[in-house]
Design a protein around this motif. Sequence first.
Motif, PDB file in Angstrom:
ATOM      1  N   LEU A  61       3.011   6.788  -2.489  1.00 31.82           N
ATOM      2  CA  LEU A  61       3.165   5.719  -1.511  1.00 31.82           C
ATOM      3  C   LEU A  61       1.800   5.295  -0.987  1.00 31.82           C
ATOM      4  O   LEU A  61       0.900   6.130  -0.832  1.00 31.82           O
ATOM      5  N   LYS A  62       1.651   4.033  -0.706  1.00 27.00           N
ATOM      6  CA  LYS A  62       0.427   3.561  -0.074  1.00 27.00           C
ATOM      7  C   LYS A  62       0.296   4.194   1.312  1.00 27.00           C
ATOM      8  O   LYS A  62       1.306   4.502   1.959  1.00 27.00           O
ATOM      9  N   ALA A  65       2.288   2.550   3.897  1.00 31.28           N
ATOM     10  CA  ALA A  65       3.718   2.421   3.607  1.00 31.28           C
ATOM     11  C   ALA A  65       4.540   3.447   4.377  1.00 31.28           C
ATOM     12  O   ALA A  65       5.758   3.480   4.251  1.00 31.28           O
ATOM     13  N   GLN A  66       3.891   4.294   5.159  1.00 35.62           N
ATOM     14  CA  GLN A  66       4.583   5.338   5.900  1.00 35.62           C
ATOM     15  C   GLN A  66       4.346   5.145   7.394  1.00 35.62           C
ATOM     16  O   GLN A  66       3.279   4.712   7.817  1.00 35.62           O
ATOM     17  N   VAL A 205       9.533   5.154   5.532  1.00 36.79           N
ATOM     18  CA  VAL A 205       8.707   4.715   4.398  1.00 36.79           C
ATOM     19  C   VAL A 205       9.236   3.397   3.851  1.00 36.79           C
ATOM     20  O   VAL A 205      10.416   3.069   3.990  1.00 36.79           O
ATOM     21  N   ASP A 206       8.312   2.671   3.223  1.00 39.26           N
ATOM     22  CA  ASP A 206       8.666   1.466   2.463  1.00 39.26           C
ATOM     23  C   ASP A 206       8.673   1.862   0.996  1.00 39.26           C
ATOM     24  O   ASP A 206       7.610   2.066   0.394  1.00 39.26           O
ATOM     25  N   PRO A 207       9.841   2.004   0.362  1.00 42.07           N
ATOM     26  CA  PRO A 207       9.891   2.518  -1.012  1.00 42.07           C
ATOM     27  C   PRO A 207       9.272   1.592  -2.045  1.00 42.07           C
ATOM     28  O   PRO A 207       9.029   2.010  -3.183  1.00 42.07           O
ATOM     29  N   ASN A 208       9.015   0.357  -1.673  1.00 42.85           N
ATOM     30  CA  ASN A 208       8.432  -0.592  -2.626  1.00 42.85           C
ATOM     31  C   ASN A 208       6.907  -0.622  -2.580  1.00 42.85           C
ATOM     32  O   ASN A 208       6.280  -1.232  -3.442  1.00 42.85           O
ATOM     33  N   LEU A 210       4.122   1.042  -3.519  1.00 48.46           N
ATOM     34  CA  LEU A 210       3.689   2.137  -4.384  1.00 48.46           C
ATOM     35  C   LEU A 210       2.322   1.849  -4.986  1.00 48.46           C
ATOM     36  O   LEU A 210       1.906   0.696  -5.121  1.00 48.46           O
ATOM     37  N   ARG A 262       5.894  -3.351 -10.298  1.00 49.52           N
ATOM     38  CA  ARG A 262       6.345  -1.973 -10.071  1.00 49.52           C
ATOM     39  C   ARG A 262       7.157  -1.417 -11.226  1.00 49.52           C
ATOM     40  O   ARG A 262       7.103  -0.232 -11.519  1.00 49.52           O
ATOM     41  N   GLN A 266       9.196   5.309  -9.437  1.00 46.37           N
ATOM     42  CA  GLN A 266       9.702   5.878  -8.196  1.00 46.37           C
ATOM     43  C   GLN A 266       8.645   6.797  -7.605  1.00 46.37           C
ATOM     44  O   GLN A 266       7.922   7.480  -8.341  1.00 46.37           O
ATOM     45  N   ALA A 267       8.539   6.819  -6.300  1.00 44.15           N
ATOM     46  CA  ALA A 267       7.540   7.642  -5.630  1.00 44.15           C
ATOM     47  C   ALA A 267       7.747   9.115  -5.962  1.00 44.15           C
ATOM     48  O   ALA A 267       8.877   9.615  -6.001  1.00 44.15           O
TER      49      ALA A 267
END
Length: 356
Positions: A61-62, A65-66, A205-208, A210, A262, A266-267
């Motif tokens: 994750l970036k 993004a958290q 978190v933002d799952p997108n 990455l 993407r 998946q993270a």
Amino acid sequence: MFSRRTFYVGALIASTLFSVGPARAQALALSTAQAQSLGVRFGPVAGAAQLEIGASGRVVLKPDAQYLVAAPYAGMVSRVLVSIGQAVRAGQPLASFASPQLFEAGRALAEARSQANLARLALARDRGLHDDGIIAGSRWQATQARAAEAAAMVRAREAEMASAGIVFAGSGEPQLVAGRSGLIAEVNAVPGTRVDGAAPLFRIVDPNALELDLLVGRDVPAPTGGERVEVRQRGATGQVAGVVPASDGTAAVRVRVALDKRGSLQAGESVNVIVHLRGGPNAAGEGRVRIPAAALTYWRGTPGVFVATQAGARYQTVVVEAVDDAAATVRGALPPGTRVAVAGVGALKGMLAGGE
């Protein structure tokens, strides 16, 4: 006639001239029949578009993004309103939270608002009195200053409550709220548990959002930034956004890849990545190419290759970036279409030595 001493001095000078500096391009006359008899065979170098290296990487994750929701004060979680994997929006209540410090902060805010309201009333009254010439200008200025101070105190108390991430429900119950939208990744709050101030309770978190974290070993050329990257099996692509030395002392480098597509990544998973190296010329006009490992040789301690010419071959110095059992990546004056000796290199070195 030259004396024997003169001959030795001349030989010494000639030897010195041949040994000073790196070996430069030196031509060798070589016919087709000679090349066949010596077992000399030439092959093309790989152009820039064909330079690819493989690397292993992790999908991470970036950093932005958290989002962590922590306890603003020491207190107790009375209710938990969300679960792991649940989608939340910014400002949505996550848990009910009680704390003596929280109620003290709420009392201070209410007091500040009351004082600001009184200051506004005094400001309105003194404005009329000043306009009618009943009070002096100094009193009017003092009233304005008190009103500004009261308003500033309200803003400070409101900022304190906002930074705490607390809102009050219709019933007056204080609640922790989400600072941004996303998925609940961690829930560390248990109803009835007493927590310390700044204890992490929820992670959103933002799952997108990455990116890829790669580790590139020292046996392959390191990217410099901007190279195209792809994960072919997962339909993902991106670009190298940063390169830093690894901290394990192995001379490897860590590479951060910003994704523009993407795919199905998946993270947290590990993937095989292809990095497309750029083979453009550097400041010295030398391009990066990949040659068979058998083509690389050394003359007078300087790496180089034998390049095919119309008259035969010439020795061309190169800068070695990486070598493995099959191929070498080098920089040199080797434009696309150049053919280098991949067999019979020893014989060519013998001719080069004989020509001196």
